[in-house]
Design a protein around this motif. Structure first.
Motif, short mmCIF file in Angstrom:
data_model
loop_
_atom_site.label_atom_id
_atom_site.label_comp_id
_atom_site.label_asym_id
_atom_site.label_seq_id
_atom_site.Cartn_x
_atom_site.Cartn_y
_atom_site.Cartn_z
N THR A 201 0.95 -1.06 -0.18
CA THR A 201 -0.13 0.02 0.31
C THR A 201 0.71 1.14 0.07
OG1 THR A 201 0.32 -0.22 2.96
CG2 THR A 201 -2.05 -1.17 1.02
N ASP A 202 0.15 2.17 -0.49
CA ASP A 202 0.74 3.69 -0.51
C ASP A 202 0.65 4.41 0.91
OD1 ASP A 202 2.68 5.84 -1.04
OD2 ASP A 202 0.83 6.14 -3.11
N ALA A 203 1.68 4.48 1.42
CA ALA A 203 1.64 5.25 3.05
C ALA A 203 1.93 6.12 2.96
CB ALA A 203 2.57 3.88 4.32
N VAL A 204 1.09 7.07 3.36
CA VAL A 204 1.48 8.67 3.74
C VAL A 204 1.68 8.99 5.58
CG1 VAL A 204 0.36 10.70 2.93
CG2 VAL A 204 -0.84 8.88 1.52
N ILE A 205 2.25 9.33 5.57
CA ILE A 205 2.87 9.02 7.21
C ILE A 205 3.75 9.73 7.12
CG2 ILE A 205 2.40 6.26 7.62
CD1 ILE A 205 6.11 6.27 7.23
N ASN A 206 4.02 11.36 6.22
CA ASN A 206 4.95 11.82 6.40
C ASN A 206 4.26 13.42 7.52
OD1 ASN A 206 7.39 14.34 5.80
ND2 ASN A 206 5.91 15.13 4.71
N HIS A 207 2.68 13.28 6.56
CA HIS A 207 2.19 14.87 7.20
C HIS A 207 0.30 14.52 7.47
CE1 HIS A 207 2.23 14.56 2.95
NE2 HIS A 207 0.99 13.94 3.02
N THR A 208 -0.19 15.23 7.75
CA THR A 208 -2.05 15.09 7.63
C THR A 208 -1.96 16.20 6.65
OG1 THR A 208 -1.83 16.64 9.38
CG2 THR A 208 -1.67 14.14 9.98
N ALA A 209 -3.30 16.04 6.53
CA ALA A 209 -4.80 17.24 5.26
C ALA A 209 -3.78 18.64 6.10
CB ALA A 209 -5.59 16.61 5.58
N ALA A 210 -4.10 19.33 4.50
CA ALA A 210 -3.99 20.92 5.06
C ALA A 210 -4.98 21.22 4.81
CB ALA A 210 -3.05 21.31 3.84
N GLN A 211 -6.12 21.00 3.71
CA GLN A 211 -7.18 21.63 3.61
C GLN A 211 -8.41 20.28 4.78
OE1 GLN A 211 -9.13 21.29 0.26
NE2 GLN A 211 -7.60 22.45 -0.87
#
Length: 477
Positions: free
Chosen positions: A133-143
């Protein structure tokens, strides 16, 4: 994850490798639309599954599951890479980059809920295909707003999983890309940068990833890894559970070109996406001379082969022009044929949807939920192309064999083998090319795995007619 929007020695990480005249009617590449849709079949065909990754970018879970059984396993792919599975931003236009703005770590997304996700993983495993899976773990949402599972957020620093103390102290958007401190601690495209040096933050990240492993996930493509200090990445990777088939999950990291940090800093944590390889494919197939690829290697600006996860295109680079894309038709297909034949690093094949506007949403139901993949319509399914599926099997058969018998009888026409196992000829010109090639394969008759007809080898020679923008490839059984 470089969004084109207004926002917008080896560690124990496993590398999975392979388990174990005239060409008549050779295929001219680029005719994917003419291929029949695969039919459903029993899980696990018995075809050996090698190390090739199919990157089915933003396919929904039901479509991924069907592709594992109908296409990936019969062709011999080893793994499928899928979209970020967590709940994400749901903005009014349902842009593709919604999924790179996490709202919560619930496995409830525009691709399906947790039950559908688990069914997909189990189905792919039943067919012998690993799931990354694509792991988005650097940050959270801007909007701020509402997520796909109904989570609401009114303060970008205060989310379901994190509070303001969990973000790095730098709250400005990255501006100085030459300052490593800023690159790794400030906000990428305005998205709050998680303080991955903090043990509590790392525990939440590893909890999210380990939940997926416990559901059967075999590895991760770490999004925006360049923006995570390597020591923090090492701590995260080191805390991950064993997978069903290995002591550690497969890890590949997105380290976008440009220093700092240095690409090699990430090798201790796993593989890296080889942007240099992709750029080389565009420069040579898209206007250079593919004969120059004889000297392909780390000295030519690529990642070290032991840590290279190669690709011809991905979702960022097909939009910003850094690489070839489906819009390049047969040229891009040929580059994938070469990638699979050459065998540098671990290859991946990309399949997604067609677009006219870079931010455009994937095909959806009008409420953002991605609809089933239709390869005769809005989607570009290169993973199914006969030239590509044929070369996946060729690649698996040739695993571990050195490149031999390199020949270039004309500009942008090449032929080479992988020892006594396989041979391929590639014609990146607009006219058919006929030439007699030297090969190390035993005399005999072989199927052309990228088209119709067969090839005869006599006295170590094979006369091949390779069609314009096409290839001929054959290998031992």
């Amino acid at each position: 994850m470089q969004h084109g929007t207004s926002l917008t020695p080896r560690s124990p990480r496993r590398r999975r490798r392979a388990a174990t005249a005239m060409a008549l009617g050779a295929l001219t590449l680029g005719g994917m639309a003419s291929l029949p849709s695969p039919t459903a079949q029993a899980a696990d065909t018995g075809t050996p599954n090698g190390d090739v990754i199919a990157n089915l970018w933003q396919w929904n879970w039901a479509s991924v599951a069907k592709e594992c059984t109908d296409t990936l396993d019969p062709a011999g792919y080893g793994a499928v890479q899928v979209a970020p599975p967590e709940e994400s931003l749901k903005q009014a236009d349902f842009y593709w980059w919604d999924v790179y703005q996490p709202y919560s770590y619930k496995l409830d997304s525009r691709f399906g809920d947790e039950s559908a996700f688990k069914d997909m993983v189990d189905t792919c495993h039943g067919a012998g295909i690993e799931v990354y899976t694509d792991a988005v773990i650097n940050h959270t949402a801007a909007q701020t707003g509402t997520g796909y599972a109904g989570t609401t957020m009114s303060n970008k620093y205060d989310t379901t999983d994190y509070d303001p103390a969990d973000s790095d102290n730098c709250t400005k958007t990255i501006a100085n890309w030459s300052d490593q401190q800023e690159v790794q601690n400030c906000e990428l495209l305005g998205m709050p940068d998680l303080d991955t040096a903090e043990s509590g933050v790392r525990e939440k990240i590893t909890g999210f990833l380990n939940k997926q492993i416990d559901l059967g996930v075999d590895g991760f493509r770490v999004d925006a890894a360049k923006h995570i200090p390597t020591a923090d990445m090492n701590a995260i990777v080191g805390a991950l559970h064993k997978t069903a088939s290995s002591d550690a999950p497969y890890i590949t990291q997105e380290v976008y070109p440009g220093n700092p940090p240095a690409l090699g800093d990430y090798y201790a944590n796993g593989d890296v996406l080889d942007f240099g390889y992709a750029a080389t494919m565009k420069s040579q197939f898209g206007g250079g001379d593919i004969a120059n690829l004889e000297s392909l290697g780390g000295s030519s600006g690529l990642a070290d082969e032991a840590n290279s996860n190669t690709f011809v295109t991905n979702h960022d680079t097909e939009r910003n022009g850094y690489t070839l894309s489906y819009k390049d038709g047969a040229t891009a297909t040929l580059a994938n044929v070469f990638q699979l034949a050459r065998g540098y690093g671990r290859p991946s094949v990309y399949a997604a949807w067609k677009f006219d506007q870079s931010d455009a949403a994937p095909p959806n139901n009008g409420s953002g939920a991605v609809t089933d993949t239709d390869c005769s319509g809005a989607w570009s399914c290169l993973d199914r192309d006969k030239a590509v599926t044929g070369m996946v099997g060729w690649h698996n058969a040739a695993a571990g064999k050195a490149v031999t018998d390199w020949q270039s009888p004309a500009s942008n026409v090449i032929g080479f083998g992988r020892g006594d196992v396989g041979f391929v000829a590639i014609n990146n010109t607009s006219s058919d090319s006929t030439h007699t090639y030297t090969t190390s394969l035993a005399d005999g008759t072989y199927d052309n795995v990228v088209g119709e007809g067969s090839v005869t080898v006599t006295g170590g020679k094979a006369e091949l007619t390779v069609p314009a923008k096409g290839a001929v490839a054959f290998h031992t059984a």
